[in-house]
Design an enzyme around this catalytic site. Sequence first.
Site, short mmCIF file in Angstrom:
data_model
loop_
_atom_site.label_atom_id
_atom_site.label_comp_id
_atom_site.label_asym_id
_atom_site.label_seq_id
_atom_site.Cartn_x
_atom_site.Cartn_y
_atom_site.Cartn_z
N LYS A 85 0.85 -1.20 0.00
CA LYS A 85 0.00 0.00 0.00
C LYS A 85 0.88 1.24 0.00
CE LYS A 85 -3.91 1.83 2.69
NZ LYS A 85 -4.84 1.52 3.80
N SER A 158 -9.75 2.50 2.33
CA SER A 158 -8.38 2.93 2.06
C SER A 158 -7.51 1.89 1.38
CB SER A 158 -7.79 3.46 3.35
OG SER A 158 -6.68 2.85 3.79
N SER A 182 -10.03 -0.83 7.10
CA SER A 182 -9.49 -0.70 5.74
C SER A 182 -8.68 -1.87 5.23
CB SER A 182 -8.66 0.59 5.64
OG SER A 182 -9.50 1.71 5.72
#
Length: 471
Positions: A85, A158, A182
């Site tokens: 991420k 997210s 998330s």
Amino acid sequence: MTTLTNSEIPFLELHEVSALIRTRQLSSREVTEAMLERIDRCEPRLQAYATIMADSALAEADRADALLARGHWLGDLHGVPIAVKDLANTHDAPTGAGTTIYADFRPDFDATVVARLRTAGAVILGKLRLTEGAFTGHHPDLLTPVNPWDADTWSGVSSSGSGVATAAGLCFASLGSDTGGSIRLPSSANGVTGLKPTWGRVSRYGIFGLAPSLDHIGPMTRSARDAAIVLQAIAGRDPADPTSSLEPVPDYPQRLNPDRAPVVGFDRRLAETHFDGATYAMLDDTIATIIGLGWRVLDVETPDLEAAAQEWTALCGIETAGVHSETYPARAAEFGPDLSGLIEIGRGLSAVDYHRLLESRRAFTGEMRALMADIDLLLLPGIGVASPTIAQMADLGSDPELFAAVTVPTAPIDSCGMPSITLPAGFTDRGTPLAAQFVGGDFAEPAVLAAGHAFQQVTDFHTRHPADFSD
């Protein structure tokens, strides 16, 4: 040598491709090239990646192959292409955290989790898109990842890029973060397995935070077995993060077969009150499956998860305002509406408000620990609305029932910091994924991983894949 084609390789589970690399039936370069080829074909539609690191990934693959040729095997991640991420620092690529303000930020060091993945031999394919600052909405000037099962279906919050990439065969595993859901919400939306570890189990050093006391870093994979492999590489004490736990790290992959059947708690009143019919039916099916495994299911009364979810927003807002104090309000015009709205909530609260929130959070955490003392796992959905559409989620901020259904199964578990695993557990009538969640007590990652593994031995939801978006 294996006869797998480049179109078949990307949907192998991590442990499967690891075995093929270790036995030299496939080279890491061959696997990495297959993944990069698929990314090149699918990305125009899916938009999962913020940065594709093709050159460095191929160089890492060549190093992995060279080590293996000399008889050095680093473990189950050796030569396996994964992605992270884009809030985890990487010394060789930008870390934008879903913002425009930090779009060109190039850190000079790796986040601890990235460094540990590289030490374990993983090949980093690139950085995955996320919502602005890891809150609920994507910055209006940036692209939004597309759910590979259905373009009109929500791809999650997210860690949406991580969920999309893992589901669509654009990496064998990814890292996500979970502050209010998330990891679990995108895992649910995209039909992958997501593990939120105990708070402090995984270092947050080098991670762009949303709300530090609520932030968790964990793996998003195709199976519980794969999640155990990734967690093994990233878990443990980090001197650079003084909040990381001193608790010893067990051998997660070796503890997937427990000695006894777990006791699972289920709050039917909660489910009837907050979750829609398709979600409730999925939970009933999950209960039937685990009873078939010999597990015991008890009716329990959970603490007030709805109140905890409502208080989570204020707690998160206060901490987020602190995280962004150098750029907000000084550069407020560069923020999107969702993140700036959260910051304004935090800035509008007093020290007395914060004190009351902290006292309530401590009480809720104590109540959750008391509940978990009597059971091994708590069953919840990954999300309380069955595979919501993008149009539905446009009302998230204005519809209290929708907000409760989305946040009640997730945000409170961040507030108390307990681990959980989210598992594909069914499909809607339109063929999009549904997910169940098993919550464990503090540092009960072996129990939740073993539960996920057992569930996936008798179900095939995690083995199904979306249609090929590359055509």
